[in-house]
Design an enzyme around this catalytic site. Sequence first.
Site, PDB file in Angstrom:
ATOM      1  N   ASP A 186      95.999  60.681  71.370  1.00 47.61           N
ATOM      2  CA  ASP A 186      95.990  59.271  72.306  1.00 47.61           C
ATOM      3  C   ASP A 186      94.897  58.428  71.745  1.00 47.61           C
ATOM      4  OD1 ASP A 186      97.510  57.702  73.942  1.00 47.61           O
ATOM      5  OD2 ASP A 186      95.961  57.435  75.356  1.00 47.61           O
ATOM      6  N   PHE A 242     100.100  51.078  60.042  1.00 50.17           N
ATOM      7  CA  PHE A 242     100.741  50.522  61.202  1.00 50.17           C
ATOM      8  C   PHE A 242      99.929  49.964  62.101  1.00 50.17           C
ATOM      9  CE2 PHE A 242      99.996  53.714  64.075  1.00 50.17           C
ATOM     10  CZ  PHE A 242      99.355  54.606  63.340  1.00 50.17           C
TER      11      PHE A 242
HETATM   12  P1  ITT Z   1     102.664  58.349  71.622  1.00 47.88           P
HETATM   13  O1  ITT Z   1     102.088  57.860  72.890  1.00 47.88           O
HETATM   14  O2  ITT Z   1     104.150  58.582  71.767  1.00 47.88           O
HETATM   15  O3  ITT Z   1     101.767  59.313  70.821  1.00 47.88           O
HETATM   16  P2  ITT Z   1     101.880  55.418  71.083  1.00 47.88           P
HETATM   17  O4  ITT Z   1     102.298  54.512  70.030  1.00 47.88           O
HETATM   18  O5  ITT Z   1     101.907  55.089  72.362  1.00 47.88           O
HETATM   19  O6  ITT Z   1     102.801  56.919  70.761  1.00 47.88           O
HETATM   20  P3  ITT Z   1      98.930  55.578  71.133  1.00 47.88           P
HETATM   21  O7  ITT Z   1      99.239  55.404  72.760  1.00 47.88           O
HETATM   22  O8  ITT Z   1      98.061  56.610  70.718  1.00 47.88           O
HETATM   23  O9  ITT Z   1     100.381  55.925  70.767  1.00 47.88           O
HETATM   24  O10 ITT Z   1      98.611  54.321  70.285  1.00 47.88           O
HETATM   25  C1  ITT Z   1      98.534  53.041  70.945  1.00 47.88           C
HETATM   26  C2  ITT Z   1      98.528  52.027  69.955  1.00 47.88           C
HETATM   27  O11 ITT Z   1      97.419  52.016  69.107  1.00 47.88           O
HETATM   28  C3  ITT Z   1      99.702  52.133  68.871  1.00 47.88           C
HETATM   29  O12 ITT Z   1     100.921  51.777  69.327  1.00 47.88           O
HETATM   30  C4  ITT Z   1      99.100  51.444  67.896  1.00 47.88           C
HETATM   31  O13 ITT Z   1      99.652  49.975  67.845  1.00 47.88           O
HETATM   32  C5  ITT Z   1      97.750  51.509  67.807  1.00 47.88           C
HETATM   33  N1  ITT Z   1      97.327  52.625  66.853  1.00 47.88           N
HETATM   34  C6  ITT Z   1      97.253  53.924  67.034  1.00 47.88           C
HETATM   35  N2  ITT Z   1      96.726  54.755  66.150  1.00 47.88           N
HETATM   36  C7  ITT Z   1      96.727  53.477  65.121  1.00 47.88           C
HETATM   37  C8  ITT Z   1      96.008  53.480  63.617  1.00 47.88           C
HETATM   38  O14 ITT Z   1      95.750  54.603  63.235  1.00 47.88           O
HETATM   39  N3  ITT Z   1      96.115  52.465  63.233  1.00 47.88           N
HETATM   40  C9  ITT Z   1      96.139  51.136  63.689  1.00 47.88           C
HETATM   41  N4  ITT Z   1      96.767  51.187  64.929  1.00 47.88           N
HETATM   42  C10 ITT Z   1      96.915  52.166  65.552  1.00 47.88           C
END
Ligand code: ITT
Length: 206
Positions: free
Chosen positions: A75, A160
């Site tokens: 997360d 992304f």
């Molecule tokens: P899962 O819960 O299924 O893993 P998620 O997209 O909800 O997918 P997270 O809660 O970990 O995952 O991530 C929250 C958001 O933060 C994600 O949707 C992206 O918009 C942003 N994010 C996460 N990692 C990132 C990265 O490496 N670079 C840029 N934005 C990121």
Amino acid sequence: MTPVPPAFVIATANPDKAAEVREILSAALGSSARLVPRPDEVPEVEETGDTLEENGRLKAAALCRATGLPAMADDTGLEVKGIHGAPGVYSSRYAGERATYADNVAKLLSELSGLAASDEGRQARFRTVAVCVFPDGREIVAEGTVSGRITVEARGASGFGYDPVFVPDEGDGRTFAEMSRDEKHSLSHRGRAFRLLAERLLDSAP
Ligand code: ITT
């Protein structure tokens, strides 16, 4: 006979994150583990925790239960100084329940629009908590962070999420979205968290 390396499920439902986790873990674990994609039929796990660690654990535990295999999840949150650490644990839903990456980036840029490029309110960090849950209930947790700044305008087309507006302090001024994938992994929150997780996993292997 050569022993078959153990299999691990990559629990994230976000394909951009899954691709990164696979690249980082493949480099860190080599042939000592097989990485299995998340089965499509498993429903998305609701992130009801208040912390990154709780949400990472919820996702890994759900996929471990569903597959009977050890599962790895992360997360991740972006914490921005000028808006009191937001969006944090709500990073994926910052601009609303069904927000796209572009919606979230637009909201962030607009919230910070009153701050000059050099303002300390633009200081930010990405934080990832990676969790591996085993069928016997054991777990391994590792955290990775990267400090940086939020730009005034989005730049770059790779990566992304918030990558086009995040410039890591340890880089050369480019956003993550202007870097190659390997350059991002070498500095990123996710690269750091999963390399540490891999190290702890190899240390704990019987
Ligand atoms: P899962 O819960 O299924 O893993 P998620 O997209 O909800 O997918 P997270 O809660 O970990 O995952 O991530 C929250 C958001 O933060 C994600 O949707 C992206 O918009 C942003 N994010 C996460 N990692 C990132 C990265 O490496 N670079 C840029 N934005 C990121």
